[in-house]
Design a protein around this motif. Structure first.
Motif, PDB file in Angstrom:
ATOM      1  N   PHE A 162       0.785  -1.225   0.000  1.00 62.65           N
ATOM      2  CA  PHE A 162       0.000   0.000   0.000  1.00 62.65           C
ATOM      3  C   PHE A 162       0.826   1.289   0.000  1.00 62.65           C
ATOM      4  CE2 PHE A 162      -3.473  -2.833   0.897  1.00 62.65           C
ATOM      5  CZ  PHE A 162      -4.574  -2.174   0.389  1.00 62.65           C
ATOM      6  N   ILE A 163       2.037   1.276   0.514  1.00 55.52           N
ATOM      7  CA  ILE A 163       2.844   2.506   0.558  1.00 55.52           C
ATOM      8  C   ILE A 163       3.139   3.036  -0.851  1.00 55.52           C
ATOM      9  CG2 ILE A 163       5.114   3.448   1.154  1.00 55.52           C
ATOM     10  CD1 ILE A 163       4.883   1.871   3.809  1.00 55.52           C
ATOM     11  N   PRO A 164       3.608   2.205  -1.797  1.00 56.68           N
ATOM     12  CA  PRO A 164       3.850   2.753  -3.146  1.00 56.68           C
ATOM     13  C   PRO A 164       2.584   3.294  -3.809  1.00 56.68           C
ATOM     14  CG  PRO A 164       4.848   0.576  -2.941  1.00 56.68           C
ATOM     15  CD  PRO A 164       4.035   0.811  -1.711  1.00 56.68           C
ATOM     16  N   ILE A 165       1.453   2.643  -3.540  1.00 51.70           N
ATOM     17  CA  ILE A 165       0.185   3.123  -4.097  1.00 51.70           C
ATOM     18  C   ILE A 165      -0.154   4.496  -3.511  1.00 51.70           C
ATOM     19  CG2 ILE A 165      -2.293   2.669  -4.280  1.00 51.70           C
ATOM     20  CD1 ILE A 165      -1.554  -0.353  -4.129  1.00 51.70           C
ATOM     21  N   ALA A 166       0.052   4.646  -2.217  1.00 56.56           N
ATOM     22  CA  ALA A 166      -0.235   5.933  -1.569  1.00 56.56           C
ATOM     23  C   ALA A 166       0.671   7.030  -2.113  1.00 56.56           C
ATOM     24  CB  ALA A 166      -0.063   5.800  -0.055  1.00 56.56           C
TER      25      ALA A 166
END
Length: 196
Positions: free
Chosen positions: A174-178
């Motif tokens: 989820f961090i890269p998506i955020a």
């Protein structure tokens, strides 16, 4: 204003759907609600970052079956996993305090990306504090365990350790998506609001 409210309601509905994505592991259940609360706080930032989580929590408290496993109401809040529901809100608040409002040009800044990663991790850690504490209190109160030290150790082993690997995997996903979504949110949500 309607645009902003729609986004908040949409994100809150995704958190509600996360109640039904669960994986039982021993005595605990791995859910997606926790990462969604932190994720939406991270991509929205600013004053509205906590609103999807707050809306989800209010919906659950008034009786909609949006807590893990379709639970709802104050009964769910005072059940063994209830501390985590408050933890999701506290984690979202921490994230919003760290990251602030998104900007269109921020994905190019290594310093800002590191701040986003640290905010995500901090939100996930803070989320565990009331969850593990409440689980220990609940276990001691309901005579599962005799001493408070044993209750705390048990709550860490049962309510936290099985989830750590899953939460680490969720963070990696989820961090890269955020990081990619924040500039989009800045462009379409915040600039749209400023134009109104």
């Amino acid at each position: 204003m309607i645009y902003k409210s729609s986004i908040i309601a949409l994100f809150a509905s995704f958190i509600c759907l996360g109640a039904y994505i669960r994986l039982p592991v021993g005595m605990t259940v791995i859910v997606f609600q926790n990462v969604l609360c932190i994720f939406f706080a991270l991509i929205l930032g600013g004053k509205i970052g906590i609103l999807p989580t707050l809306l989800w929590l209010c919906a659950g408290l008034i009786g909609f079956p949006v807590f893990a496993g379709g639970q709802s109401g104050f009964v769910a809040l005072f059940a063994q996993w209830g501390g985590f529901y408050l933890g999701y809100l506290l984690g979202a608040i921490i994230v919003v305090l760290i990251v602030k409002k998104p900007r269109v040009d921020e994905s190019k800044s290594l310093k800002k990306n590191i701040r986003l990663i640290l905010a995500f991790i901090a939100g996930m850690i803070v989320m565990y504090i009331p969850g593990v504490a409440w689980y220990g209190f609940y276990a001691a109160k309901n005579s599962f365990i005799n001493s408070s030290v044993q209750a705390l150790v048990n709550s860490v082993v049962v309510a936290m350790v099985p989830c750590l690997i899953a939460d680490l995997i969720k963070m990696i996903l989820f961090i890269p998506i955020a990081i990619k979504f924040r500039p989009i949110v800045a462009q379409y949500l915040y600039e749209q609001i400023e134009k109104e």
